[in-house]
Design a protein around this motif. Structure first.
Motif, PDB file in Angstrom:
ATOM      1  N   ARG A   1       5.686 -13.426   0.915  1.00 21.68           N
ATOM      2  CA  ARG A   1       5.213 -12.077   0.620  1.00 21.68           C
ATOM      3  C   ARG A   1       3.852 -11.899   1.286  1.00 21.68           C
ATOM      4  NH1 ARG A   1       9.742 -11.922  -0.806  1.00 21.68           N
ATOM      5  NH2 ARG A   1      10.614 -11.426  -2.865  1.00 21.68           N
ATOM      6  N   ILE A   2       3.774 -10.939   2.187  1.00 21.61           N
ATOM      7  CA  ILE A   2       2.493 -10.581   2.806  1.00 21.61           C
ATOM      8  C   ILE A   2       2.138  -9.189   2.309  1.00 21.61           C
ATOM      9  CG2 ILE A   2       1.244 -10.163   4.955  1.00 21.61           C
ATOM     10  CD1 ILE A   2       3.335 -12.028   6.322  1.00 21.61           C
ATOM     11  N   ILE A   3       0.995  -9.078   1.654  1.00 23.19           N
ATOM     12  CA  ILE A   3       0.563  -7.805   1.080  1.00 23.19           C
ATOM     13  C   ILE A   3      -0.819  -7.490   1.635  1.00 23.19           C
ATOM     14  CG2 ILE A   3       0.092  -6.531  -1.041  1.00 23.19           C
ATOM     15  CD1 ILE A   3       1.890  -8.837  -2.393  1.00 23.19           C
ATOM     16  N   ASN A   4      -0.886  -6.467   2.432  1.00 19.99           N
ATOM     17  CA  ASN A   4      -2.132  -6.077   3.083  1.00 19.99           C
ATOM     18  C   ASN A   4      -2.773  -4.911   2.345  1.00 19.99           C
ATOM     19  OD1 ASN A   4      -1.968  -7.990   5.209  1.00 19.99           O
ATOM     20  ND2 ASN A   4      -0.473  -6.688   6.254  1.00 19.99           N
ATOM     21  N   ILE A   5      -3.994  -5.101   1.920  1.00 19.41           N
ATOM     22  CA  ILE A   5      -4.721  -4.009   1.270  1.00 19.41           C
ATOM     23  C   ILE A   5      -5.323  -3.145   2.374  1.00 19.41           C
ATOM     24  CG2 ILE A   5      -6.447  -3.341  -0.409  1.00 19.41           C
ATOM     25  CD1 ILE A   5      -4.036  -4.966  -1.513  1.00 19.41           C
ATOM     26  N   ALA A   6      -4.695  -2.030   2.618  1.00 23.41           N
ATOM     27  CA  ALA A   6      -5.160  -1.085   3.637  1.00 23.41           C
ATOM     28  C   ALA A   6      -6.072  -0.071   2.943  1.00 23.41           C
ATOM     29  CB  ALA A   6      -3.978  -0.422   4.337  1.00 23.41           C
ATOM     30  N   SER A   7      -5.851   1.203   3.166  1.00 21.84           N
ATOM     31  CA  SER A   7      -6.657   2.240   2.527  1.00 21.84           C
ATOM     32  C   SER A   7      -6.037   3.590   2.846  1.00 21.84           C
ATOM     33  CB  SER A   7      -8.101   2.204   3.050  1.00 21.84           C
ATOM     34  OG  SER A   7      -8.842   3.322   2.581  1.00 21.84           O
ATOM     35  N   ASP A   8      -6.208   4.533   1.931  1.00 19.21           N
ATOM     36  CA  ASP A   8      -5.815   5.902   2.267  1.00 19.21           C
ATOM     37  C   ASP A   8      -6.640   6.436   3.435  1.00 19.21           C
ATOM     38  OD1 ASP A   8      -3.679   6.291   0.634  1.00 19.21           O
ATOM     39  OD2 ASP A   8      -4.752   7.400  -0.914  1.00 19.21           O
ATOM     40  N   ALA A   9      -7.801   5.833   3.699  1.00 22.73           N
ATOM     41  CA  ALA A   9      -8.587   6.211   4.879  1.00 22.73           C
ATOM     42  C   ALA A   9      -7.800   5.953   6.157  1.00 22.73           C
ATOM     43  CB  ALA A   9      -9.899   5.431   4.911  1.00 22.73           C
ATOM     44  N   GLY A  10      -6.927   4.962   6.137  1.00 26.27           N
ATOM     45  CA  GLY A  10      -6.092   4.673   7.294  1.00 26.27           C
ATOM     46  C   GLY A  10      -4.905   5.596   7.425  1.00 26.27           C
ATOM     47  N   ARG A  11      -4.572   6.293   6.356  1.00 22.59           N
ATOM     48  CA  ARG A  11      -3.443   7.234   6.364  1.00 22.59           C
ATOM     49  C   ARG A  11      -3.900   8.639   6.723  1.00 22.59           C
ATOM     50  NH1 ARG A  11      -1.860   8.287   1.507  1.00 22.59           N
ATOM     51  NH2 ARG A  11       0.003   9.325   2.270  1.00 22.59           N
ATOM     52  N   VAL A  12      -5.020   9.069   6.164  1.00 23.10           N
ATOM     53  CA  VAL A  12      -5.432  10.473   6.313  1.00 23.10           C
ATOM     54  C   VAL A  12      -6.840  10.637   6.878  1.00 23.10           C
ATOM     55  CG1 VAL A  12      -3.905  11.193   4.436  1.00 23.10           C
ATOM     56  CG2 VAL A  12      -6.274  10.606   3.911  1.00 23.10           C
ATOM     57  N   GLY A  13      -7.536   9.525   7.146  1.00 15.99           N
ATOM     58  CA  GLY A  13      -8.904   9.602   7.628  1.00 15.99           C
ATOM     59  C   GLY A  13      -9.894   9.760   6.488  1.00 15.99           C
TER      60      GLY A  13
ATOM     61  N   ASN B   1       4.130  -5.511   3.105  1.00 13.61           N
ATOM     62  CA  ASN B   1       3.844  -4.141   2.705  1.00 13.61           C
ATOM     63  C   ASN B   1       2.335  -3.888   2.707  1.00 13.61           C
ATOM     64  OD1 ASN B   1       6.580  -3.004   1.699  1.00 13.61           O
ATOM     65  ND2 ASN B   1       6.452  -5.005   0.701  1.00 13.61           N
ATOM     66  N   ALA B   2       1.964  -2.634   2.839  1.00 12.91           N
ATOM     67  CA  ALA B   2       0.558  -2.223   2.798  1.00 12.91           C
ATOM     68  C   ALA B   2       0.308  -1.396   1.547  1.00 12.91           C
ATOM     69  CB  ALA B   2       0.200  -1.411   4.036  1.00 12.91           C
ATOM     70  N   VAL B   3      -0.703  -1.774   0.806  1.00 13.40           N
ATOM     71  CA  VAL B   3      -1.117  -1.030  -0.384  1.00 13.40           C
ATOM     72  C   VAL B   3      -2.419  -0.313  -0.045  1.00 13.40           C
ATOM     73  CG1 VAL B   3      -1.852  -1.189  -2.789  1.00 13.40           C
ATOM     74  CG2 VAL B   3      -0.006  -2.666  -1.940  1.00 13.40           C
TER      75      VAL B   3
ATOM     76  N   THR C   1       4.214   1.678   2.927  1.00 17.59           N
ATOM     77  CA  THR C   1       2.801   2.003   2.760  1.00 17.59           C
ATOM     78  C   THR C   1       2.672   2.751   1.443  1.00 17.59           C
ATOM     79  OG1 THR C   1       2.563   2.197   5.154  1.00 17.59           O
ATOM     80  CG2 THR C   1       0.816   3.149   3.801  1.00 17.59           C
ATOM     81  N   ILE C   2       2.045   2.119   0.470  1.00 16.83           N
ATOM     82  CA  ILE C   2       2.044   2.630  -0.896  1.00 16.83           C
ATOM     83  C   ILE C   2       0.630   3.039  -1.288  1.00 16.83           C
ATOM     84  CG2 ILE C   2       2.569   2.094  -3.301  1.00 16.83           C
ATOM     85  CD1 ILE C   2       4.518  -0.093  -2.138  1.00 16.83           C
ATOM     86  N   SER C   3       0.458   4.314  -1.564  1.00 15.28           N
ATOM     87  CA  SER C   3      -0.846   4.828  -1.969  1.00 15.28           C
ATOM     88  C   SER C   3      -1.024   4.663  -3.468  1.00 15.28           C
ATOM     89  CB  SER C   3      -0.985   6.305  -1.584  1.00 15.28           C
ATOM     90  OG  SER C   3      -2.189   6.843  -2.087  1.00 15.28           O
ATOM     91  N   VAL C   4      -2.161   4.105  -3.869  1.00 12.75           N
ATOM     92  CA  VAL C   4      -2.523   3.992  -5.295  1.00 12.75           C
ATOM     93  C   VAL C   4      -3.819   4.777  -5.440  1.00 12.75           C
ATOM     94  CG1 VAL C   4      -2.994   2.433  -7.203  1.00 12.75           C
ATOM     95  CG2 VAL C   4      -1.405   1.729  -5.398  1.00 12.75           C
ATOM     96  N   SER C   5      -3.689   6.076  -5.639  1.00 13.27           N
ATOM     97  CA  SER C   5      -4.854   6.959  -5.505  1.00 13.27           C
ATOM     98  C   SER C   5      -4.932   8.041  -6.576  1.00 13.27           C
ATOM     99  CB  SER C   5      -4.828   7.647  -4.140  1.00 13.27           C
ATOM    100  OG  SER C   5      -3.679   8.486  -4.024  1.00 13.27           O
ATOM    101  N   GLY C   6      -4.126   7.919  -7.625  1.00 12.61           N
ATOM    102  CA  GLY C   6      -4.154   8.946  -8.659  1.00 12.61           C
ATOM    103  C   GLY C   6      -3.699  10.307  -8.186  1.00 12.61           C
ATOM    104  N   GLY C   7      -2.948  10.308  -7.072  1.00 12.49           N
ATOM    105  CA  GLY C   7      -2.437  11.569  -6.528  1.00 12.49           C
ATOM    106  C   GLY C   7      -3.364  12.249  -5.539  1.00 12.49           C
ATOM    107  N   LEU C   8      -4.473  11.592  -5.164  1.00 14.13           N
ATOM    108  CA  LEU C   8      -5.389  12.210  -4.197  1.00 14.13           C
ATOM    109  C   LEU C   8      -4.684  12.475  -2.872  1.00 14.13           C
ATOM    110  CD1 LEU C   8      -8.256  13.108  -3.441  1.00 14.13           C
ATOM    111  CD2 LEU C   8      -8.718  10.740  -2.755  1.00 14.13           C
ATOM    112  N   THR C   9      -3.879  11.535  -2.422  1.00 20.30           N
ATOM    113  CA  THR C   9      -3.036  11.756  -1.255  1.00 20.30           C
ATOM    114  C   THR C   9      -1.595  11.526  -1.665  1.00 20.30           C
ATOM    115  OG1 THR C   9      -3.135   9.454  -0.514  1.00 20.30           O
ATOM    116  CG2 THR C   9      -4.846  10.938   0.286  1.00 20.30           C
ATOM    117  N   MET C  10      -0.690  12.304  -1.089  1.00 22.58           N
ATOM    118  CA  MET C  10       0.710  12.225  -1.484  1.00 22.58           C
ATOM    119  C   MET C  10       1.600  12.203  -0.251  1.00 22.58           C
ATOM    120  SD  MET C  10       0.959  14.731  -4.782  1.00 22.58           S
ATOM    121  CE  MET C  10      -0.291  14.722  -6.075  1.00 22.58           C
TER     122      MET C  10
END
Length: 253
Positions: A134-146, A179-181, A242-251
């Motif tokens: 299992r490879i789990i990369n902690i990315a960021s919503d910054a990488g999805r939407v800037g 996966n990327a979180v 790519t799974i966003s954990v953001s409280g709905g800030l980005t969808m």
């Protein structure tokens, strides 16, 4: 025998919560962190919490290949082959792009992109040999939407997302998922250091809360639960996501 999980940047914040989650679910955990003292304190607390010697702290600079080699040797000598890799470590400062320079770019890229790529290249052969990983990369919503003030960091995290999808394709037949979180704004010491302690920082903090549909910032535990799930057998058919954990800030959708 418990599986070994590597968590980079696990001395505090999101990484410490992930290390606790994985140890609680039965993994052995090696925390790789440049702050060895803080990592040792975190490891001691987690071991006391789970009532077993499940976590060790290993000094490691993610931006230095030789340091990572030494850290991996120490971790595997203690717990055996690596089954789970959580590339969590990250660093940034909030600055407009024109306020930054090449030295800053190099540091951000080394920690947030080059380091995780290098460590994954060292760990993946163990998973391929075991035909499980299992490879789990902690990315960021910054990488999805800037994200304003995080141009190079956003570029790195977008790179991590692409890296994750490619590994998911290449390693699928070896029973390795990747996966990327993507955390949204999360209440951690790193965030507070970026915002500063003054009135301006507090105003940005409150503005972030207002922008999130759930009207709060994320907690490290919110990310840890997702990572724990992705590391488990229950997530064996989830890869390349790519799974966003953001409280709905980005969808998505």
């Amino acid at each position: 025998m418990p599986r070994l999980a590597i968590v980079t940047g696990g001395a505090g914040g999101i990484g410490a919560a992930i290390a606790l989650e994985l140890a609680t679910s039965g993994h052995n955990v090696a925390i790789l962190d440049i702050n060895k003292q803080a990592a040792e304190e975190t490891a001691e607390k987690i071991c006391a919490s789970v009532a077993r010697e499940a976590v060790i702290a290993v000094d490691a600079d993610i931006a230095d290949d030789a340091s990572c080699d030494t850290a991996l040797k120490a971790a595997t000598a203690h717990f055996g082959s690596v089954s789970v890799l959580v590339n969590n470590v990250g660093w940034d400062r909030i600055l407009g792009f024109l306020e930054t320079d090449a030295a800053f770019w190099d540091k951000v890229i080394a920690i947030n992109l080059r380091g995780p790529i290098g460590l994954t290249h060292k760990v993946a052969p163990m998973m391929v040999e075991a035909k499980w990983g299992r490879i789990i990369n902690i990315a960021s919503d910054a990488g999805r939407v800037g994200s304003s003030g995080e141009a190079v960091y956003s570029a790195c995290k977008a790179g991590i997302i692409g890296f994750s999808k490619t590994l998911a394709r290449e390693f699928a037949r070896a029973n390795i998922t990747c996966n990327a979180v993507c955390p949204g704004p999360t209440d951690t010491p790193l965030l507070h250091s970026q915002l500063g302690e003054g009135e301006t920082g507090q105003k940005i903090y409150e503005a972030l809360k207002r922008a999130i549909p759930m009207k709060r910032l994320g907690k490290p535990e919110d990310l840890a639960g997702m990572v724990g799930f992705l590391a488990s057998d229950k997530a064996s058919f989830i890869t390349g996501q790519t799974i966003s954990v953001s409280g709905g800030l980005t969808m998505n959708g």
